[in-house]
Design an enzyme around this catalytic site. Structure first.
Site, PDB file in Angstrom:
ATOM      1  N   TYR A  56       0.826 -26.984   2.516  1.00  0.00           N
ATOM      2  CA  TYR A  56       0.359 -25.743   1.893  1.00  0.00           C
ATOM      3  C   TYR A  56      -1.004 -25.961   1.230  1.00  0.00           C
ATOM      4  O   TYR A  56      -1.116 -26.735   0.282  1.00  0.00           O
ATOM      5  CB  TYR A  56       1.350 -25.238   0.840  1.00  0.00           C
ATOM      6  CG  TYR A  56       2.745 -24.947   1.350  1.00  0.00           C
ATOM      7  CD1 TYR A  56       2.995 -24.697   2.700  1.00  0.00           C
ATOM      8  CD2 TYR A  56       3.829 -24.920   0.481  1.00  0.00           C
ATOM      9  CE1 TYR A  56       4.277 -24.428   3.157  1.00  0.00           C
ATOM     10  CE2 TYR A  56       5.117 -24.649   0.923  1.00  0.00           C
ATOM     11  CZ  TYR A  56       5.336 -24.411   2.269  1.00  0.00           C
ATOM     12  OH  TYR A  56       6.614 -24.147   2.700  1.00  0.00           O
ATOM     13  N   GLY A 206      11.458 -11.050   3.621  1.00  0.00           N
ATOM     14  CA  GLY A 206      10.803 -10.741   4.898  1.00  0.00           C
ATOM     15  C   GLY A 206       9.290 -10.764   4.807  1.00  0.00           C
ATOM     16  O   GLY A 206       8.612  -9.867   5.288  1.00  0.00           O
ATOM     17  N   GLY A 208       7.459 -10.179   2.384  1.00  0.00           N
ATOM     18  CA  GLY A 208       6.977  -9.036   1.606  1.00  0.00           C
ATOM     19  C   GLY A 208       7.309  -7.686   2.213  1.00  0.00           C
ATOM     20  O   GLY A 208       7.207  -6.653   1.544  1.00  0.00           O
TER      21      GLY A 208
END
Length: 326
Positions: A56, A206, A208
């Site tokens: 990330y 999901g 957002g």
């Protein structure tokens, strides 16, 4: 904030975790200052289960989380992952599960996080070219060395989970699970339950979509990775929006937000489930925590099931599903 057990090895975490990925990459609008305040707020509210990964932000996210927990390591159950290799320029270099890489990746994560040990260390994706026994064997050595406390896997298939669990107990499996991604209910979740492995759903909202905040494809920023997600494209977008409309209707009748209803549904699926909704904003974190106060009756759970049954979402979860559930 209650706690839940993940697996049978002693790992205990807050009933809701915080996914930190979007603080550093993939979603538009990076703001480290706001992210640090959100992490502070999470800890203040009793959320002690923080989830990051070495990929990330090409390591940036681990450094950010490390900064946030500096001086309060004992308050945090920290999960990070290895396996998805990235170049310095952010390029994706494939999956690596070789034992020597496992150890190098762990040392690099410890350094970026500025900690002595990782509470839960996940293999982010299964390497099809390395027997799972070798990868998990190397991870087990990290436990013996005290660098890692518990082991986890992500997006692994039932047969792979079984083989891994024989080498060293797996405490948690992290896989996408939400009202529009329910495939895990067929084989993966039952396998985890049979073996006593905790389940950590990522993208429980999901990405957002289930919040009801996204109404048009054009609303997504150019650097938002969802623009490349099949579920957000073409006819799929409208079909999936129709599902969200039903969720919004039920939430309205219940007097809560759609996101809270979606999380409450997930929490109702079992005591072994600890979702990690991701956000970089305090207001959304506060909203997500509110889901813990939403209790659903049998009838309401059935109504939600009917509104969003298994397989209802249009489109694949990723543009390329080849590395998922090996």
């Amino acid at each position: 904030m209650k706690t839940k057990k993940l697996g049978n090895q002693g790992l205990e975490v807050s009933e809701l975790g915080l996914g930190c990925m979007g603080m550093s990459e993939f979603y538009s609008g990076r703001n480290d200052e706001e992210s640090l305040k959100t992490l502070d707020y999470a800890l203040e509210q009793g959320i002690n289960f923080l989830d990051t990964a070495d990929m990330y932000g090409v390591g940036d996210n681990e450094e950010l989380v490390g900064k946030a927990i500096n001086g309060r390591r004992d308050q945090v159950v920290l999960a990070t992952k290895f396996g998805n290799m990235r170049g310095d320029d952010g390029s994706f270099l494939g999956v690596n599960g070789h034992p020597d890489y496992v150890k190098k990746a762990c040392d690099a994560s410890l350094k970026r996080l500025d900690i002595d040990y990782i509470d839960l260390y996940y293999q982010h994706r299964v390497d099809p070219n390395v027997p799972i026994e070798e990868t998990i064997g190397a991870m087990a050595e990290l436990v013996k060395e005290g660098k890692v406390r518990y082991l986890g896997m992500s997006e692994a298939a039932p047969a792979t989970i079984r083989r891994a669990h024989k080498v060293h107990p797996i405490s948690a499996l992290q896989t996408e699970y939400s009202l529009w991604s329910r495939d895990v209910e067929d084989e993966i979740l039952p396998t985890c339950r049979e073996l006593g492995i905790g389940f950590v759903p990522y993208s429980p909202l999901g990405r957002g979509f289930l919040t009801g905040q996204i109404k048009r494809f054009e609303d997504l920023a150019d650097d938002d990775f969802r623009k490349h997600s099949p579920r957000f494209q073409g006819d799929n977008f409208q079909k999936n929006l129709d599902i969200v409309g039903k969720i919004e209707e039920i939430a309205k009748g219940k007097g809560c937000k759609p996101a809270q209803l979606a999380l409450a549904w997930l929490l109702a699926q079992g005591e072994d489930i600890v979702p990690i909704p991701g956000t970089k904003r305090r207001k959304y974190l506060e909203e997500n925590i509110g889901a813990l106060n939403v209790s659903l009756t049998k009838e309401e759970l059935q109504e939600i099931d009917e509104a969003s049954p298994k397989g209802v979402a249009a489109g694949e979860r990723y543009p390329n599903m080849s590395g998922v559930n090996l």
